[in-house]
Structure formats: C-alpha cells, structure tokens
Design an enzyme around this catalytic site. Sequence first.
Site, mmCIF file in Angstrom:
data_model
loop_
_atom_site.group_PDB
_atom_site.id
_atom_site.type_symbol
_atom_site.label_atom_id
_atom_site.label_comp_id
_atom_site.label_asym_id
_atom_site.label_seq_id
_atom_site.Cartn_x
_atom_site.Cartn_y
_atom_site.Cartn_z
ATOM 1 N N ASP A 8 37.964 42.420 33.766
ATOM 2 C CA ASP A 8 37.674 41.064 33.272
ATOM 3 C C ASP A 8 36.223 41.019 32.790
ATOM 4 O O ASP A 8 35.314 41.428 33.504
ATOM 5 C CB ASP A 8 37.892 40.065 34.427
ATOM 6 N N ASP A 103 40.267 37.760 27.886
ATOM 7 C CA ASP A 103 39.187 38.557 28.492
ATOM 8 C C ASP A 103 39.603 39.387 29.695
ATOM 9 O O ASP A 103 38.752 39.958 30.363
ATOM 10 C CB ASP A 103 37.972 37.676 28.808
ATOM 11 N N GLU A 104 40.894 39.478 29.990
ATOM 12 C CA GLU A 104 41.255 40.278 31.157
ATOM 13 C C GLU A 104 42.621 40.932 31.028
ATOM 14 O O GLU A 104 43.485 40.465 30.278
ATOM 15 C CB GLU A 104 41.193 39.438 32.422
HETATM 16 N N1 DCP Z 1 37.633 29.571 29.586
HETATM 17 C C1 DCP Z 1 37.741 28.260 29.132
HETATM 18 N N2 DCP Z 1 37.897 27.218 30.016
HETATM 19 C C2 DCP Z 1 37.921 27.467 31.353
HETATM 20 C C3 DCP Z 1 37.817 28.787 31.837
HETATM 21 C C4 DCP Z 1 37.666 29.822 30.914
HETATM 22 O O1 DCP Z 1 37.715 28.031 27.915
HETATM 23 N N3 DCP Z 1 38.058 26.461 32.200
HETATM 24 C C5 DCP Z 1 37.415 30.661 28.607
HETATM 25 C C6 DCP Z 1 35.922 30.936 28.453
HETATM 26 C C7 DCP Z 1 35.699 32.179 29.261
HETATM 27 C C8 DCP Z 1 37.021 32.895 29.104
HETATM 28 O O2 DCP Z 1 38.008 31.878 29.035
HETATM 29 O O3 DCP Z 1 34.596 32.935 28.771
HETATM 30 C C9 DCP Z 1 37.311 33.842 30.247
HETATM 31 O O4 DCP Z 1 37.466 33.131 31.441
HETATM 32 P P1 DCP Z 1 36.931 33.677 32.823
HETATM 33 O O5 DCP Z 1 37.549 32.841 33.874
HETATM 34 O O6 DCP Z 1 37.134 35.151 32.901
HETATM 35 O O7 DCP Z 1 35.378 33.322 32.818
HETATM 36 P P2 DCP Z 1 34.152 34.100 32.194
HETATM 37 O O8 DCP Z 1 34.547 35.385 31.577
HETATM 38 O O9 DCP Z 1 33.406 33.163 31.315
HETATM 39 O O10 DCP Z 1 33.238 34.376 33.462
HETATM 40 P P3 DCP Z 1 33.470 35.430 34.654
HETATM 41 O O11 DCP Z 1 32.274 36.351 34.624
HETATM 42 O O12 DCP Z 1 33.506 34.609 35.905
HETATM 43 O O13 DCP Z 1 34.759 36.144 34.402
HETATM 44 MG MG MG Z 2 35.743 36.745 32.606
HETATM 45 MG MG MG Z 3 39.179 36.002 32.880
#
Ligand code: DCP
Ligand code: MG
Ligand code: MG
Length: 359
Positions: A8, A103-104
């Site tokens: 991720d 992203d994962e």
């Molecule tokens: N996303 C979104 N709204 C949310 C959660 C996530 O639009 N409530 C989008 C933006 C994030 C992407 O999905 O960048 C990936 O979600 P993640 O939960 O993996 O969060 P991040 O990658 O941003 O952070 P982390 O380092 O915790 O994985």
């Molecule tokens: Mg992420």
């Molecule tokens: Mg994610």
Amino acid sequence: MRHILHADFDAFYASVEQLDNPRLRGKPVVVGGSAEGRGVVASASYEAREHGVRSAMPMRTAQRLCPQAIRVGARFDRYREISQRVMSIFRDLTPLVEPLSLDEAYLDVSAVVDEGGKPAEIAAGLKRRVREELGLVVSIGVATSKSIAKIASDMDKPDGLTVVSPGSERSFLEPLPIRDLWGVGPRTAERLVAEGIEKIGDIARQDEEWLRERFGRQGVQMRRLALGEDDSPVVVLRETKSVSAETTFASDTGDPEALQEVVSRLSQRVAQQLRRKQLQGRTVKLKLRLSDFTTFTRQRTLPIAVQSADELSRSAGELLRAELYGRRRFRLVGVGVSGFEQSNEDPEEPRQLRFSGFG
Ligand code: DCP
Ligand code: MG
Ligand code: MG
C-alpha cells in the site's frame, strides 16, 4: 503454505503531488476539495499528519489544525496512471496480483518462495523497485494469509516492512484492537466491547458456541481470523471484455412492446454492472433466438461510449425494431456491451462524495 504480500502506497495522492512538484516535498500537503466548497481531505502527507490531519476530515478542520498546510486538488488521471505502473511492477513478480484500490494490492508470492526466495527479501526488493522506478514508497506486510498481511502493511507506516513469520500469526494478532480484524465494523466492535472483548486475543479465547449465539456465522468467522486461520485466495480478476444479460421467455413472443420492455430491463441490468466495473463501451449488441432456435446477434458501434441504461436501451431497441418483421417470434433476448473505454467516474469518487456534502 501460502506467502502473501499486501502493498500500500504511503499517503498516496499527497505523495504523488510531492513527486510531481518538488516545492511540496517535506511539507504538509493535503489533497482534496477546498474548505469553502466544503471539501474533505482525501490524503494527507505525513508532515501534515504530525498536526493531526487525517483522511476524510473536513478541509476546514485540517486547515485549523495545520494552517501552513498546502492544499492541492486531486488529479485522478495521474493517480490512475501511477496505479497501473505499480500493478505492472507487481505483475513482473507474480501474475497473482489482486488490486484492492488504486494504491494497494495483494500479491501471492508462494511460487517465488518455493523457488528459494525469502519473503522478507522479496518484499524489500519490491519496495526498492517501486522507489527506483516510480519515486514513491509502498509499505508492505508479509504473512501467510491476506488478512494478516493487510494488518501488517499498516503497522509500520510510512516506509514499513512488517513480516509475520509462519507460526507467529496468533501472537501477532493477540494484542491488537478488535477493530483491526477483518469484517469488524463500528457496530460489531461496539457490541464486542459491551461483552468485555477489546483485543483480537479476547476473540480467539472465546468459546465458538458463545460467539455463534451472539454473532451467528460472523462470530465463527471472527474467531477463525483471530486464530490466524484464513485461507482466502488472492483473486485475479480477468479483464472484462464484455458485459451482457439475457433472458428466455416462458412462451415465445413477437409482441414489439413486450420485447422492448425486456430490452429495457436487460439494459438496466447491464448498466448496473458497467457502473460497478467503471466501464463504458462503444459497441452495443443484441442477441436474439427465434422459436426454431436460430440464434443470431446484431451489433452497432457508436461514436461515443455508453454507460447509462437509457442510452443502451435506445440503441438495443433500434437493433430490435429492425428484426421485427413477418411472423417472427422470439424465445430469447440478450443485451450486451463491449469495446470498453475507461469510465470517467473515479473509483475513489463515491467515497469522496459521501463525505463532501454539496461538494
Ligand atoms: N482516499 C480518499 N478518501 C478517503 C480515503 C482515501 O479519497 N477517505 C484516497 C486518497 C488516498 C488513497 O485513497 O491517497 C489511498 O488511501 P489510503 O487509505 O491507502 O491512504 P493513503 O495512501 O493516503 O495513506 P496511508 O499512508 O495511510 O496508506
Ligand atoms: Mg495508502
Ligand atoms: Mg490504501
């Protein structure tokens, strides 16, 4: 034994923005809609998280917590492009890749391990490749099951690499809060806490019958996961080439209205599937079977891709009308779409809309 990786991206949207704009690097960055437009935070860089900024938080709150944060609007096309590139790096390692979102993904690397690879080294190599080729960081969890790999990838973010070695699954899960367990949402968590169950280890120690009485099959499943028992496979979705629906009549019909009615209903079913898969196609196909079992299809390719039930029903309806002549009676009607283009709708969008009120 299986060896599963869950990878991720760290702060995905925010990290892509920092990658593309060096002035944002090392700074608190939030991606999302403006505070004035009642936007929410989609992604926060780790610099912003130090101030308590989190995903799904109203942008106004984020700006109050971290006034120096730089806000950037989301660029879904760019995130999609990066996503495709990372998935193809994953697929270089194993064809068994199951993307969960942009992203994962889960990767089943059992075959690589059978050939002598060490899970931790495979994961480290993957992190290195992603960093070198994309300039971004993924956190990876390594375990013998999907549910544990997923928990593990989140343990040591950012730039995490957590290996749960075979045999240590139960002790790894034991001290974690029940909310970390797969399928335990806020409501179930509340009910568990009311019973004095707060850690995953507490579920593992419960009697199976006790859990079944209170939570039914979900209770039994929770206990299994808590014990580290999870053999759900990494599912590779085949690329969708066409989406269709068909129906056979109880008795053959030649009635134009009845036939159009069925075409509309089938179009709705197809449109629903297209929406779910985020697809829109340019070729509409009508399948017909006559009373004498002769089966044939008629299709047309449109200048613009269709996704809605109305558009589909109209095109398929036109194909149908050209076939309604003489005393023809039909046994079966089907509607399908192919020739896909990627839909404009973003997979993340529904989540966004849910939080952003009037957006
Ligand atoms: N996303 C979104 N709204 C949310 C959660 C996530 O639009 N409530 C989008 C933006 C994030 C992407 O999905 O960048 C990936 O979600 P993640 O939960 O993996 O969060 P991040 O990658 O941003 O952070 P982390 O380092 O915790 O994985
Ligand atoms: Mg992420
Ligand atoms: Mg994610």
